[in-house]
Design an enzyme around this catalytic site. Sequence first.
Site, PDB file in Angstrom:
ATOM      1  N   ARG A 194       5.239 -13.333  22.523  1.00 60.72           N
ATOM      2  CA  ARG A 194       6.268 -13.786  21.582  1.00 60.72           C
ATOM      3  C   ARG A 194       7.649 -13.730  22.214  1.00 60.72           C
ATOM      4  NH1 ARG A 194       9.531 -10.460  17.561  1.00 60.72           N
ATOM      5  NH2 ARG A 194       8.711  -8.707  18.723  1.00 60.72           N
ATOM      6  N   LYS A 200       0.795  -1.234   0.000  1.00 59.66           N
ATOM      7  CA  LYS A 200       0.000   0.000   0.000  1.00 59.66           C
ATOM      8  C   LYS A 200       0.823   1.277   0.000  1.00 59.66           C
ATOM      9  CE  LYS A 200      -1.134   0.098   4.958  1.00 59.66           C
ATOM     10  NZ  LYS A 200      -2.231   0.194   5.908  1.00 59.66           N
ATOM     11  N   SER A 251       9.771 -13.658  15.625  1.00 60.21           N
ATOM     12  CA  SER A 251       8.756 -13.322  14.610  1.00 60.21           C
ATOM     13  C   SER A 251       9.327 -13.327  13.201  1.00 60.21           C
ATOM     14  CB  SER A 251       8.110 -11.978  14.911  1.00 60.21           C
ATOM     15  OG  SER A 251       9.078 -11.035  15.177  1.00 60.21           O
ATOM     16  N   HIS A 274       6.534  -3.749  23.944  1.00 59.73           N
ATOM     17  CA  HIS A 274       7.990  -3.797  24.122  1.00 59.73           C
ATOM     18  C   HIS A 274       8.342  -2.864  25.278  1.00 59.73           C
ATOM     19  CE1 HIS A 274      12.250  -3.666  23.445  1.00 59.73           C
ATOM     20  NE2 HIS A 274      12.145  -4.544  22.479  1.00 59.73           N
ATOM     21  N   ARG A 279       9.384 -10.083  27.734  1.00 59.53           N
ATOM     22  CA  ARG A 279       8.890  -8.719  27.523  1.00 59.53           C
ATOM     23  C   ARG A 279       7.638  -8.395  28.337  1.00 59.53           C
ATOM     24  NH1 ARG A 279       9.785  -8.254  21.019  1.00 59.53           N
ATOM     25  NH2 ARG A 279      12.036  -8.222  21.240  1.00 59.53           N
ATOM     26  N   GLY A 331      16.963  -6.369  16.522  1.00 62.94           N
ATOM     27  CA  GLY A 331      17.668  -7.458  17.212  1.00 62.94           C
ATOM     28  C   GLY A 331      18.130  -8.576  16.303  1.00 62.94           C
ATOM     29  N   HIS A 384       3.943  -3.297  20.267  1.00 63.86           N
ATOM     30  CA  HIS A 384       5.070  -3.662  19.412  1.00 63.86           C
ATOM     31  C   HIS A 384       4.732  -4.799  18.455  1.00 63.86           C
ATOM     32  CE1 HIS A 384       9.255  -4.071  18.386  1.00 63.86           C
ATOM     33  NE2 HIS A 384       9.291  -5.330  18.784  1.00 63.86           N
ATOM     34  N   GLU A 442      18.844 -12.223  24.059  1.00 67.65           N
ATOM     35  CA  GLU A 442      17.696 -11.350  24.317  1.00 67.65           C
ATOM     36  C   GLU A 442      16.825 -11.960  25.404  1.00 67.65           C
ATOM     37  OE1 GLU A 442      17.323  -9.072  20.066  1.00 67.65           O
ATOM     38  OE2 GLU A 442      15.794 -10.555  20.496  1.00 67.65           O
TER      39      GLU A 442
HETATM   40  C1  LIG Z   1      10.809  -1.529  15.715  1.00 69.00           C
HETATM   41  C2  LIG Z   1      10.634  -3.002  15.512  1.00 69.00           C
HETATM   42  C3  LIG Z   1      11.668  -3.870  15.806  1.00 69.00           C
HETATM   43  C4  LIG Z   1      11.517  -5.252  15.637  1.00 69.00           C
HETATM   44  N1  LIG Z   1      12.569  -6.088  15.887  1.00 69.00           N
HETATM   45  C5  LIG Z   1      12.432  -7.422  15.627  1.00 69.00           C
HETATM   46  C6  LIG Z   1      13.540  -8.308  15.765  1.00 69.00           C
HETATM   47  O1  LIG Z   1      14.647  -7.901  16.079  1.00 69.00           O
HETATM   48  N2  LIG Z   1      13.333  -9.628  15.530  1.00 69.00           N
HETATM   49  C7  LIG Z   1      12.126 -10.136  15.154  1.00 69.00           C
HETATM   50  O2  LIG Z   1      11.997 -11.352  14.972  1.00 69.00           O
HETATM   51  N3  LIG Z   1      11.063  -9.301  14.997  1.00 69.00           N
HETATM   52  C8  LIG Z   1      11.200  -7.977  15.207  1.00 69.00           C
HETATM   53  N4  LIG Z   1      10.124  -7.143  15.034  1.00 69.00           N
HETATM   54  C9  LIG Z   1       8.877  -7.705  14.493  1.00 69.00           C
HETATM   55  C10 LIG Z   1       9.076  -8.010  12.998  1.00 69.00           C
HETATM   56  O3  LIG Z   1       9.795  -6.967  12.409  1.00 69.00           O
HETATM   57  C11 LIG Z   1       7.746  -8.157  12.289  1.00 69.00           C
HETATM   58  O4  LIG Z   1       6.900  -9.019  12.992  1.00 69.00           O
HETATM   59  C12 LIG Z   1       7.943  -8.724  10.893  1.00 69.00           C
HETATM   60  O5  LIG Z   1       8.890  -7.958  10.201  1.00 69.00           O
HETATM   61  C13 LIG Z   1       6.630  -8.731  10.153  1.00 69.00           C
HETATM   62  O6  LIG Z   1       6.867  -9.028   8.813  1.00 69.00           O
HETATM   63  P1  LIG Z   1       5.635  -9.129   7.837  1.00 69.00           P
HETATM   64  O7  LIG Z   1       6.201  -9.454   6.500  1.00 69.00           O
HETATM   65  O8  LIG Z   1       4.613 -10.010   8.412  1.00 69.00           O
HETATM   66  O9  LIG Z   1       4.989  -7.656   7.846  1.00 69.00           O
HETATM   67  P2  LIG Z   1       5.601  -6.181   7.516  1.00 69.00           P
HETATM   68  O10 LIG Z   1       7.072  -6.193   7.373  1.00 69.00           O
HETATM   69  O11 LIG Z   1       5.009  -5.281   8.503  1.00 69.00           O
HETATM   70  O12 LIG Z   1       4.982  -5.912   6.088  1.00 69.00           O
HETATM   71  C14 LIG Z   1       3.599  -5.682   5.922  1.00 69.00           C
HETATM   72  C15 LIG Z   1       3.366  -5.185   4.510  1.00 69.00           C
HETATM   73  O13 LIG Z   1       1.982  -5.177   4.200  1.00 69.00           O
HETATM   74  C16 LIG Z   1       1.649  -3.961   3.545  1.00 69.00           C
HETATM   75  N5  LIG Z   1       0.208  -3.737   3.736  1.00 69.00           N
HETATM   76  C17 LIG Z   1      -0.480  -3.631   4.907  1.00 69.00           C
HETATM   77  N6  LIG Z   1      -1.787  -3.444   4.653  1.00 69.00           N
HETATM   78  C18 LIG Z   1      -1.934  -3.435   3.310  1.00 69.00           C
HETATM   79  C19 LIG Z   1      -3.038  -3.252   2.410  1.00 69.00           C
HETATM   80  N7  LIG Z   1      -4.285  -3.016   2.864  1.00 69.00           N
HETATM   81  N8  LIG Z   1      -2.813  -3.289   1.082  1.00 69.00           N
HETATM   82  C20 LIG Z   1      -1.565  -3.490   0.585  1.00 69.00           C
HETATM   83  N9  LIG Z   1      -0.481  -3.641   1.377  1.00 69.00           N
HETATM   84  C21 LIG Z   1      -0.663  -3.622   2.710  1.00 69.00           C
HETATM   85  C22 LIG Z   1       2.555  -2.954   4.227  1.00 69.00           C
HETATM   86  O14 LIG Z   1       2.657  -1.775   3.460  1.00 69.00           O
HETATM   87  C23 LIG Z   1       3.854  -3.768   4.277  1.00 69.00           C
HETATM   88  O15 LIG Z   1       4.501  -3.765   3.031  1.00 69.00           O
HETATM   89  C24 LIG Z   1      10.271  -5.763  15.181  1.00 69.00           C
HETATM   90  C25 LIG Z   1       9.228  -4.889  14.890  1.00 69.00           C
HETATM   91  C26 LIG Z   1       9.397  -3.520  15.047  1.00 69.00           C
HETATM   92  C27 LIG Z   1       8.266  -2.601  14.725  1.00 69.00           C
END
Ligand SMILES: Cc1cc2nc3c(=O)[nH]c(=O)nc-3n(C[C@H](O)[C@H](O)[C@H](O)COP(=O)(O)OP(=O)(O)OC[C@H]3O[C@@H](n4cnc5c(N)ncnc54)[C@H](O)[C@@H]3O)c2cc1C
Length: 504
Positions: free
Chosen positions: A380, A36, A385, A237, A284, A49, A345, A116
């Site tokens: 978690r 999006k 994740s 977090h 956490r 991390g 978080h 961690e």
């Molecule tokens: C600050 C931070 C630090 C973190 N550190 C860690 C870590 O060290 N280790 C770990 O394991 N996890 C960590 N996490 C958690 C981890 O990053 C996420 O759980 C993981 O990256 C999620 O990946 P994903 O592909 O499911 O979603 P995301 O990477 O969130 O991607 C979601 C995608 O969907 C798209 N999207 C959403 N809604 C729509 C829609 N309606 N139409 C089209 N596109 C849409 C978004 O634009 C995005 O591209 C962290 C999270 C944060 C916020």
Amino acid sequence: MEKTDILIIGSGLAGLFLAIKTAQKRPDLSIVIMTKSLADTGNTRYAQGGIATVTDLVNDSYEQHIQDTLSAGGGCCNEKIVRMVVQQAPDRIEELLTMGIAFDTKPSGIWDLGLEGGHSRNRILHHKDISGLEIERKLLAVIPQLPNIRLLENQLCVDLSTEKDKTDQEYCSGVFYFNKTRHRIKHIRARSIVLSTGGCGQLFKNTTNPEVATGDGVAMAYRAGAAIEQLHYIQFHPTALYEANKHPFFLLSEALRGFGAYVVDENQKRFLFKYDTRGELATRDIVSQAINSELEKTGKKHVYLDCRHLDYDAFYRHFPTITDYCRTIGLNPQEDLIPVVPAAHYQCGGITVDQHSRTTVKNLYAIGECSCTGLHGKNRLASNSLLEALVFAHQGSEHICKTIDTIAFSSLIFMNKQQSVLPDNPDSGFAALKEELQQAMTAFYTDKEAKTALNTIKQLKTTADQINSKQKITPSFIELINMLTVASLIVEQTKHSKNVTPLT
Ligand SMILES: Cc1cc2nc3c(=O)[nH]c(=O)nc-3n(C[C@H](O)[C@H](O)[C@H](O)COP(=O)(O)OP(=O)(O)OC[C@H]3O[C@@H](n4cnc5c(N)ncnc54)[C@H](O)[C@@H]3O)c2cc1C
């Protein structure tokens, strides 16, 4: 009319990994990834991390990682899934390495494994303190090498289309989406549809999640009739960097406490051992609750992270981005206490899936943070994740490759909705409603609090509909409705949480 064999919604680790693996295995299939905003704006790029994986079979074991995960999950994990994920991890990491991702090593060449909270061993593979950015960038660089993938940015998916098959079973046939450059809602058909839309941190006032984390995938799946579970297990977090009027907050990784940083009160006293014998290395949920209890007692807005006693050169080598960010706001971790507060978080629950990443709606898969796989339970374990996203992207890819040849495209062609969509108008009032929602979404300890929150959510929905009826639909309205849907599911599931049983 538009169609693709596989439609993936979301371009974080989960969506990209599934796309790449599937495209490599089945170059004959057409794959579209819709996202999006810009491709790299999800939660993945902010991960600091790293990824939890057992690589050191002398000092660690799969069983130990399994037990740490189960223990963090508070009796609500699915043990079969936990075992599958932990045991599959090394193979998935190997694949990430072949896609170009680099993790830090020690001068001797062995992995530099981080520690961690909740982990009984050092087992986190990381790339300095920008592990997610490294993964996101490298995977996005692989996509153009695969001609059967089209990555389309600025496409906001609005709703899933469902139909009935010959046996009267409901199946997902495609997606309505809003092309932000053409200002029209269109429909695309697909044989397999994958939700990888990330989390919902934007529902909360204090969060580490970026703007796109509005729970769209969960809301769309819910409207399509998919089962949603354990959504009320939102992980806070403990150490988001407190900055007044900042949204979202910058994260101070758990790895800092693994490296030796202390959590202290305004008198510079450590207090976590009062709550758990593991102190800073408790999970956490425990650290966040302990900090919240202290804040309630003192009436202060934050506590502090104390890094002043740590070897500064080593600290900077491990955490350059965090150090540099602190400096931009006038804080030097070598000399200053860093104000921290718990922030929403991670969404532990979500769209129910089985071990093949299948939702309860036929042809619809969910992977990554939007899904509920049974890995996390109530809480978690840190850095599990990204691992979950990898493993369930693999599982989904395998299942799609095996079954897609038996699935036909729907023959029903939806006329593209002529409804046009306006670009966002900052004065529309939706931003104010979002802020009210964020204020309302805190912890709901009593039935009365939950009821009040549900009433607020209902009122906000009525007001949003009233505003929307006087103008053309906008992306903010679409996202706000999704947030309100997810918010009411969270509150409802909180009310019923006493009845929640472990996933089996
Ligand atoms: C600050 C931070 C630090 C973190 N550190 C860690 C870590 O060290 N280790 C770990 O394991 N996890 C960590 N996490 C958690 C981890 O990053 C996420 O759980 C993981 O990256 C999620 O990946 P994903 O592909 O499911 O979603 P995301 O990477 O969130 O991607 C979601 C995608 O969907 C798209 N999207 C959403 N809604 C729509 C829609 N309606 N139409 C089209 N596109 C849409 C978004 O634009 C995005 O591209 C962290 C999270 C944060 C916020």
